[in-house]
Design a protein around this motif. Sequence first.
Motif, PDB file in Angstrom:
ATOM      1  N   LYS A   1       0.990  -1.236  -0.193  1.00 14.56           N
ATOM      2  CA  LYS A   1       0.005   0.053  -0.109  1.00 14.56           C
ATOM      3  C   LYS A   1       0.846   1.381   0.021  1.00 14.56           C
ATOM      4  N   ARG A   2       0.408   2.254  -0.632  1.00 19.75           N
ATOM      5  CA  ARG A   2       1.192   3.621  -0.797  1.00 19.75           C
ATOM      6  C   ARG A   2       1.118   4.165   0.611  1.00 19.75           C
ATOM      7  N   PHE A   3       2.413   4.899   0.818  1.00 24.42           N
ATOM      8  CA  PHE A   3       2.511   5.539   2.049  1.00 24.42           C
ATOM      9  C   PHE A   3       2.097   6.930   2.050  1.00 24.42           C
ATOM     10  N   ASN A   4       0.966   7.195   3.097  1.00 20.96           N
ATOM     11  CA  ASN A   4       0.658   8.584   3.123  1.00 20.96           C
ATOM     12  C   ASN A   4       1.319   9.468   4.163  1.00 20.96           C
ATOM     13  N   GLU A   5       1.191  10.714   4.185  1.00 16.15           N
ATOM     14  CA  GLU A   5       2.012  11.484   5.288  1.00 16.15           C
ATOM     15  C   GLU A   5       1.807  11.174   6.756  1.00 16.15           C
ATOM     16  N   THR A   6       0.714  10.502   6.977  1.00 20.55           N
ATOM     17  CA  THR A   6       0.707   9.830   8.354  1.00 20.55           C
ATOM     18  C   THR A   6       1.396   8.731   8.514  1.00 20.55           C
ATOM     19  N   HIS A   7       1.621   8.064   7.700  1.00 16.23           N
ATOM     20  CA  HIS A   7       2.555   6.750   7.740  1.00 16.23           C
ATOM     21  C   HIS A   7       4.153   7.186   7.842  1.00 16.23           C
ATOM     22  N   LEU A   8       4.457   8.082   6.920  1.00 22.16           N
ATOM     23  CA  LEU A   8       5.576   8.660   6.929  1.00 22.16           C
ATOM     24  C   LEU A   8       6.132   9.439   8.382  1.00 22.16           C
ATOM     25  N   LYS A   9       5.179  10.120   8.860  1.00 23.00           N
ATOM     26  CA  LYS A   9       5.568  10.689  10.093  1.00 23.00           C
ATOM     27  C   LYS A   9       5.677   9.742  11.256  1.00 23.00           C
ATOM     28  N   THR A  10       4.748   8.663  11.110  1.00 23.88           N
ATOM     29  CA  THR A  10       5.168   7.354  12.030  1.00 23.88           C
ATOM     30  C   THR A  10       6.293   6.731  11.839  1.00 23.88           C
ATOM     31  N   LEU A  11       6.452   6.425  10.825  1.00 18.98           N
ATOM     32  CA  LEU A  11       8.080   5.843  10.367  1.00 18.98           C
ATOM     33  C   LEU A  11       9.145   6.801  11.042  1.00 18.98           C
ATOM     34  N   GLU A  12       8.974   8.025  10.578  1.00 16.47           N
ATOM     35  CA  GLU A  12       9.876   8.966  11.206  1.00 16.47           C
ATOM     36  C   GLU A  12       9.926   9.049  12.821  1.00 16.47           C
ATOM     37  N   THR A  13       8.975   9.055  13.485  1.00  9.05           N
ATOM     38  CA  THR A  13       8.890   8.895  14.929  1.00  9.05           C
ATOM     39  C   THR A  13       9.449   7.568  15.332  1.00  9.05           C
ATOM     40  N   LEU A  14       8.957   6.285  14.734  1.00 12.36           N
ATOM     41  CA  LEU A  14       9.658   5.115  15.330  1.00 12.36           C
ATOM     42  C   LEU A  14      11.069   4.927  14.900  1.00 12.36           C
ATOM     43  N   LEU A  15      11.624   5.615  13.740  1.00 21.25           N
ATOM     44  CA  LEU A  15      13.025   5.547  13.760  1.00 21.25           C
ATOM     45  C   LEU A  15      13.784   6.172  14.887  1.00 21.25           C
ATOM     46  N   GLY A  16      13.274   7.014  15.682  1.00 23.42           N
ATOM     47  CA  GLY A  16      13.739   7.655  17.155  1.00 23.42           C
ATOM     48  C   GLY A  16      13.902   6.837  17.877  1.00 23.42           C
ATOM     49  N   ASN A  17      13.239   5.660  17.987  1.00 18.25           N
ATOM     50  CA  ASN A  17      13.607   4.556  18.874  1.00 18.25           C
ATOM     51  C   ASN A  17      14.753   3.294  18.349  1.00 18.25           C
ATOM     52  N   LEU A  18      14.836   3.479  17.279  1.00 18.91           N
ATOM     53  CA  LEU A  18      15.929   3.029  16.371  1.00 18.91           C
ATOM     54  C   LEU A  18      17.404   3.600  16.726  1.00 18.91           C
ATOM     55  N   LEU A  19      17.654   4.908  16.939  1.00 12.21           N
ATOM     56  CA  LEU A  19      18.402   5.492  16.849  1.00 12.21           C
ATOM     57  C   LEU A  19      19.783   5.095  17.759  1.00 12.21           C
ATOM     58  N   TYR A  20      19.574   4.958  18.969  1.00 12.17           N
ATOM     59  CA  TYR A  20      20.639   4.565  19.972  1.00 12.17           C
ATOM     60  C   TYR A  20      20.942   3.149  19.819  1.00 12.17           C
ATOM     61  N   PRO A  21      19.911   1.909  19.817  1.00 14.52           N
ATOM     62  CA  PRO A  21      20.108   0.494  19.500  1.00 14.52           C
ATOM     63  C   PRO A  21      21.054   0.356  18.373  1.00 14.52           C
ATOM     64  N   LEU A  22      20.659   1.242  17.204  1.00 11.35           N
ATOM     65  CA  LEU A  22      21.511   0.950  16.120  1.00 11.35           C
ATOM     66  C   LEU A  22      22.813   1.644  16.108  1.00 11.35           C
ATOM     67  N   ARG A  23      23.022   2.790  16.777  1.00  8.86           N
ATOM     68  CA  ARG A  23      24.343   3.267  17.097  1.00  8.86           C
ATOM     69  C   ARG A  23      25.108   2.393  17.978  1.00  8.86           C
ATOM     70  N   ASN A  24      24.660   1.765  19.028  1.00 16.21           N
ATOM     71  CA  ASN A  24      25.235   1.182  19.859  1.00 16.21           C
ATOM     72  C   ASN A  24      25.668  -0.248  19.231  1.00 16.21           C
ATOM     73  N   ALA A  25      24.819  -0.847  18.305  1.00 17.81           N
ATOM     74  CA  ALA A  25      25.229  -2.177  17.566  1.00 17.81           C
ATOM     75  C   ALA A  25      26.220  -1.834  16.587  1.00 17.81           C
ATOM     76  N   LEU A  26      26.664  -0.708  15.874  1.00 19.94           N
ATOM     77  CA  LEU A  26      27.329  -0.392  14.912  1.00 19.94           C
ATOM     78  C   LEU A  26      28.863  -0.114  15.741  1.00 19.94           C
ATOM     79  N   LEU A  27      28.787   0.580  17.196  1.00 19.60           N
ATOM     80  CA  LEU A  27      29.895   0.684  17.826  1.00 19.60           C
ATOM     81  C   LEU A  27      30.409  -0.719  18.358  1.00 19.60           C
ATOM     82  N   TYR A  28      29.599  -1.496  18.715  1.00 21.12           N
ATOM     83  CA  TYR A  28      30.042  -2.895  19.081  1.00 21.12           C
ATOM     84  C   TYR A  28      30.441  -3.767  18.196  1.00 21.12           C
ATOM     85  N   ARG A  29      29.896  -3.600  16.905  1.00 21.80           N
ATOM     86  CA  ARG A  29      30.599  -4.320  15.710  1.00 21.80           C
ATOM     87  C   ARG A  29      31.862  -3.744  15.497  1.00 21.80           C
TER      88      ARG A  29
END
Length: 309
Positions: A115-143
């Motif tokens: 299904k196409r992404f609308n503005e609400t979906h994109l806003k939600t993805l951007e919000t949830l990416l905030g939860n990925l930030l530190y786990p992703l950064r820490n995983a890269l540092l660990y690697r």
Amino acid sequence: MTLTQGNTIDFDSARLKLSENMTSVTVMPAENRQLSLTAVQDKLTRSLQTTLELDRVLELFFQELRAFMGLDCLEYRLEGRDLHQRIGQSSLHRCSYRMTHAGSFLGEIQFSRKKRFNETHLKTLETLLGNLLYPLRNALLYREAAYCAHNDSLTGVGNRLAMDRALDREVKLSIRNRSTLSLLVLDIDYFKQINDQYGHACGDEALKAVVNCVRNCLRGVDDVFRMGGEEFVVLLSDTAAREARMVAERIRSAIEEMQFQTDGVSIAITASIGVATRRLDEGNREVLDRCDKLMYSAKRGGRNRIAVQ
């Protein structure tokens, strides 16, 4: 037609406006039950803290977003570190984000679904990416830390610690499977003269050139390690003595024929190589020591040659 939408997220300047988004978005999941964005964020916060493995972090993140938003695929890339992971099957509509934090590029992540992404979906993805930030950064540092702990910083091949562990593993496999295991110990001839005459920077480039040459002569399953200085070890799993000798000769010849230059001056480089196939009564240290002695035998025999026993 495929819809591809791209964005760049700077987590420092944007901060994703998390406080504005947390209470404003509800997305219908695939199983037709509504979940609040806050609940999904809470689940992500808990689950992403359970691992430092990059693959697992991305898998957990995708599973939550798939249930919440009906995503079909997550694809992550980080150029320069040779990282590329795809989870799920790509679909028609896509959106992607380039992620940065504290001036560092954390990679590019792409989502796709039918299904196409609308503005609400994109806003939600951007919000949830905030939860990925530190786990992703820490995983890269660990690697990166794990890589540095086991790899030579100059040449990128495994270091002495990695070699000890790999050799222990291969010897155990050889005993359990009753398979052959061969080793090569390689030392660059007259390397001190290269450093003295042309400088250590040239010597470093020569080491990297030799490593590339050796790698080009090996199978994908073979491992190269730097023991220290100009000495290297090659592990040849499931390789008998005759084949190991052929590999050693191929490496020796390739190094001799290598065109290495510094400031327009060609420098001849050769190597002496010891070749040993593990005997039934030999453990890690015994086979490595024997191979090392064979390398010195090649040195005494005139250099630019192999010695086999």
